[in-house]
Design a protein around this motif. Structure first.
Motif, PDB file in Angstrom:
ATOM      1  N   ASP A 118       0.858  -1.183   0.000  1.00  0.00           N
ATOM      2  CA  ASP A 118       0.000   0.000   0.000  1.00  0.00           C
ATOM      3  C   ASP A 118       0.896   1.235   0.000  1.00  0.00           C
ATOM      4  O   ASP A 118       1.543   1.538   1.008  1.00  0.00           O
ATOM      5  CB  ASP A 118      -0.891  -0.008   1.238  1.00  0.00           C
ATOM      6  CG  ASP A 118      -1.855   1.173   1.287  1.00  0.00           C
ATOM      7  OD1 ASP A 118      -1.672   2.144   0.520  1.00  0.00           O
ATOM      8  OD2 ASP A 118      -2.788   1.130   2.111  1.00  0.00           O
ATOM      9  N   PRO A 119       0.993   1.955  -1.120  1.00  0.00           N
ATOM     10  CA  PRO A 119       1.895   3.110  -1.178  1.00  0.00           C
ATOM     11  C   PRO A 119       1.547   4.221  -0.192  1.00  0.00           C
ATOM     12  O   PRO A 119       2.367   5.097   0.070  1.00  0.00           O
ATOM     13  CB  PRO A 119       1.772   3.596  -2.629  1.00  0.00           C
ATOM     14  CG  PRO A 119       0.491   3.029  -3.134  1.00  0.00           C
ATOM     15  CD  PRO A 119       0.247   1.761  -2.366  1.00  0.00           C
ATOM     16  N   GLU A 120       0.337   4.171   0.372  1.00  0.00           N
ATOM     17  CA  GLU A 120      -0.041   5.174   1.372  1.00  0.00           C
ATOM     18  C   GLU A 120       0.681   4.951   2.701  1.00  0.00           C
ATOM     19  O   GLU A 120       0.920   5.905   3.444  1.00  0.00           O
ATOM     20  CB  GLU A 120      -1.555   5.140   1.611  1.00  0.00           C
ATOM     21  CG  GLU A 120      -2.376   5.518   0.394  1.00  0.00           C
ATOM     22  CD  GLU A 120      -2.188   6.975  -0.004  1.00  0.00           C
ATOM     23  OE1 GLU A 120      -2.111   7.827   0.902  1.00  0.00           O
ATOM     24  OE2 GLU A 120      -2.118   7.239  -1.215  1.00  0.00           O
ATOM     25  N   VAL A 121       1.034   3.689   2.999  1.00  0.00           N
ATOM     26  CA  VAL A 121       1.642   3.392   4.302  1.00  0.00           C
ATOM     27  C   VAL A 121       2.965   2.638   4.208  1.00  0.00           C
ATOM     28  O   VAL A 121       3.685   2.518   5.199  1.00  0.00           O
ATOM     29  CB  VAL A 121       0.668   2.595   5.205  1.00  0.00           C
ATOM     30  CG1 VAL A 121      -0.561   3.423   5.525  1.00  0.00           C
ATOM     31  CG2 VAL A 121       0.272   1.267   4.573  1.00  0.00           C
ATOM     32  N   LYS A 147       3.518   0.475  -7.187  1.00  0.00           N
ATOM     33  CA  LYS A 147       2.231   0.163  -6.576  1.00  0.00           C
ATOM     34  C   LYS A 147       2.129  -1.356  -6.495  1.00  0.00           C
ATOM     35  O   LYS A 147       2.951  -2.079  -7.075  1.00  0.00           O
ATOM     36  CB  LYS A 147       1.083   0.747  -7.406  1.00  0.00           C
ATOM     37  CG  LYS A 147       0.959   0.158  -8.789  1.00  0.00           C
ATOM     38  CD  LYS A 147      -0.147   0.836  -9.571  1.00  0.00           C
ATOM     39  CE  LYS A 147      -0.408   0.204 -10.924  1.00  0.00           C
ATOM     40  NZ  LYS A 147       0.743  -0.108 -11.722  1.00  0.00           N
ATOM     41  N   SER A 167       3.561   0.497   9.622  1.00  0.00           N
ATOM     42  CA  SER A 167       2.099   0.414   9.651  1.00  0.00           C
ATOM     43  C   SER A 167       1.653  -0.931  10.222  1.00  0.00           C
ATOM     44  O   SER A 167       2.446  -1.844  10.412  1.00  0.00           O
ATOM     45  CB  SER A 167       1.532   0.578   8.241  1.00  0.00           C
ATOM     46  OG  SER A 167       1.637  -0.633   7.515  1.00  0.00           O
TER      47      SER A 167
END
Length: 196
Positions: A118-121, A147, A167
């Motif tokens: 997950d590139p967000e975390v 990604k 995360s």
């Protein structure tokens, strides 16, 4: 006074996005072994089957599925040249897990497939230049913009690391090493030779 700039050397990184990712992700996850404490690397940094006691072959049971999925991309990358897989493994990082700076020796090419990412975390693989910046003397790094479902291929000699997963979401990859055809064959992909 005119100046000519020649770039003597460069370090390639090849980046593919695997098609039909949700289907292919399920195919891979369904054939991976279940993680337990025996998969925790001896330094306690990451879960992997690379050193697992049940590994008796450099290519794990799930290699056939992974190779089936990535064959079109490797055919493009090698222009159909024969290649050999020297090993393959998976790695999972839970919160606090990481994989310190290392390289994969001089075996040719290495690859990372971002299986759960997950590139967000999560942070992608961080690569380090094999030489210092000539102006500043600093060690430069590169983190590719990836990604989930992406596959990168890079020279095995390049230092890299998987930074700590901060995360609560698991980060998992499949990795493998490959080289051009040599005398000791473990697995060959593509039987036809490329003329040139």
């Amino acid at each position: 006074m005119p100046m000519t700039l020649h770039s003597m050397f460069s370090v390639p990184i090849i980046h593919y996005s695997i098609d039909d990712w949700e289907t292919n992700k399920k195919r891979i996850l369904d054939c991976l072994p279940d993680l337990d404490d025996t998969h925790l690397e001896s330094n306690g940094e990451v879960y992997t089957d690379f050193f697992h006691k049940e590994r008796t072959d450099p290519l794990p049971p799930y290699a056939d599925v992974v190779i089936d999925i990535i064959t079109p991309y490797l055919r493009d990358f090698t222009n159909g040249m024969k290649i050999e897989f020297t090993d393959m493994w998976f790695q999972s990082a839970y919160k606090g897990n990481k994989h310190g700076i290392h390289n994969h020796g001089h075996s040719g090419w290495s690859s990372v497939i971002y299986l759960e990412y997950d590139p967000e975390v999560h942070t992608a693989t961080t690569f380090y230049s094999p030489f210092l910046n000539p102006w500043s003397g600093r060690l430069e790094s590169f983190c590719p913009p990836v990604k989930e479902g992406d596959m990168i291929i890079f020279p095995s000699t390049i230092g890299h690391e998987a930074k700590e997963n901060t995360s609560d979401i698991r980060r998992s990859i499949i990795s493998y090493n490959m080289r051009g055809k040599v005398c000791t064959v473990r697995r060959t992909l593509f039987d036809e030779e490329v003329e040139g």
